[in-house]
Design a protein around this motif. Structure first.
Motif, PDB file in Angstrom:
ATOM      1  N   GLU A   1       0.830  -1.212   0.000  1.00  0.00           N
ATOM      2  CA  GLU A   1       0.000   0.000   0.000  1.00  0.00           C
ATOM      3  C   GLU A   1       0.864   1.261   0.000  1.00  0.00           C
ATOM      4  OE1 GLU A   1      -3.506   2.192   2.619  1.00  0.00           O
ATOM      5  OE2 GLU A   1      -2.989   0.104   3.043  1.00  0.00           O
ATOM      6  N   ALA A   2       1.903   1.279   0.838  1.00  0.00           N
ATOM      7  CA  ALA A   2       2.776   2.456   0.904  1.00  0.00           C
ATOM      8  C   ALA A   2       3.529   2.662  -0.411  1.00  0.00           C
ATOM      9  CB  ALA A   2       3.769   2.310   2.056  1.00  0.00           C
ATOM     10  N   LEU A   3       3.989   1.568  -1.017  1.00  0.00           N
ATOM     11  CA  LEU A   3       4.712   1.691  -2.281  1.00  0.00           C
ATOM     12  C   LEU A   3       3.771   2.137  -3.395  1.00  0.00           C
ATOM     13  CD1 LEU A   3       7.318   1.431  -3.859  1.00  0.00           C
ATOM     14  CD2 LEU A   3       6.854  -1.020  -4.130  1.00  0.00           C
ATOM     15  N   THR A   4       2.562   1.604  -3.415  1.00  0.00           N
ATOM     16  CA  THR A   4       1.568   2.035  -4.401  1.00  0.00           C
ATOM     17  C   THR A   4       1.307   3.531  -4.283  1.00  0.00           C
ATOM     18  OG1 THR A   4       0.477  -0.126  -4.469  1.00  0.00           O
ATOM     19  CG2 THR A   4      -0.822   1.773  -5.178  1.00  0.00           C
ATOM     20  N   THR A   5       1.112   3.993  -3.066  1.00  0.00           N
ATOM     21  CA  THR A   5       0.847   5.419  -2.834  1.00  0.00           C
ATOM     22  C   THR A   5       1.991   6.278  -3.352  1.00  0.00           C
ATOM     23  OG1 THR A   5      -0.520   4.936  -0.902  1.00  0.00           O
ATOM     24  CG2 THR A   5       0.388   7.158  -1.060  1.00  0.00           C
ATOM     25  N   ALA A   6       3.218   5.859  -3.087  1.00  0.00           N
ATOM     26  CA  ALA A   6       4.386   6.621  -3.555  1.00  0.00           C
ATOM     27  C   ALA A   6       4.424   6.690  -5.081  1.00  0.00           C
ATOM     28  CB  ALA A   6       5.669   5.993  -3.017  1.00  0.00           C
ATOM     29  N   ILE A   7       4.134   5.569  -5.733  1.00  0.00           N
ATOM     30  CA  ILE A   7       4.164   5.536  -7.209  1.00  0.00           C
ATOM     31  C   ILE A   7       3.043   6.403  -7.777  1.00  0.00           C
ATOM     32  CG2 ILE A   7       3.922   4.050  -9.237  1.00  0.00           C
ATOM     33  CD1 ILE A   7       5.209   1.787  -7.505  1.00  0.00           C
TER      34      ILE A   7
END
Length: 198
Positions: A134-140
């Motif tokens: 979830e955190a990586l998706t948000t960053a992308i």
């Protein structure tokens, strides 16, 4: 008051480290499956209740807090050099984590040996790593700023994390990582605007 809070935090951190060190020592000596949580608590000179205040379960005793892992993944996306693509930045971040362990880093070497010795720990490590999706998706999504559909960003985050999670047992993990990341990069560039730096 601030001094009292600081002392409490230092004591809490010291207790956490003492439990983790005792667990690693016992697991390394006797094997993960042969050691019980009560034995770890005794070795760290704490109660079982105190141990569970610091660690939610036996597997967690082996791993440090993963907040730093998540922050580093997000930083790999947000802080990449200008013109450097997201997939390339994530590949370099993952490659760095797979590099050789310094000879004097005994704790890391013992941790990796323990991880390889236990299927339960490898499975826990993989599940723990995938929690960063979830955190990586948000960053992308933030970096793409509407130029790539969020579901495509989510797919990239998922597959990047899965790619690292599939490296257990590989004799040449960096080479395998590179081959898999090439596939992801080709798929990603088919969805990003030309010359976008994404």
């Amino acid at each position: 008051m601030a001094e009292l809070l600081g002392r409490r935090e230092r004591k809490k951190a010291a207790t956490h480290r003492a439990i983790a060190d005792a667990a690693l020592e016992l697991f390394s000596q006797r094997g993960y499956d042969a050691v019980g949580v009560r034995e770890v608590a005794e070795a760290a000179d704490v109660s079982t209740a105190t141990l569970f205040k610091h660690f939610p379960g036996k597997e967690a005793l082996v791993f440090d807090d993963d907040v730093d892992d998540e922050a580093a993944l997000v930083a790999a996306v947000h802080d990449r050099p200008a013109g450097y693509g997201i997939v390339a930045a994530l590949r370099e971040h993952l490659r760095a984590a797979l590099g050789p362990v310094p000879a004097d880093d005994v704790r890391r070497r013992r941790f990796l040996a323990l991880l390889e010795s236990s299927a339960a720990l490898r499975d826990y490590s993989r599940r723990r790593w995938l929690r960063h999706e979830e955190a990586l998706t948000t960053a992308i999504v933030e970096e793409c700023a509407g130029r790539v559909h969020p579901t495509t960003c989510a797919a990239l985050a998922h597959f990047v994390l899965e790619t690292r999670g599939m490296l257990a047992g590989e004799s040449h993990p960096v080479e395998v990582l590179d081959r898999r990341m090439v596939l992801l990069e080709r798929g990603w560039t088919a969805h990003v605007p030309a010359r976008s730096g994404l």
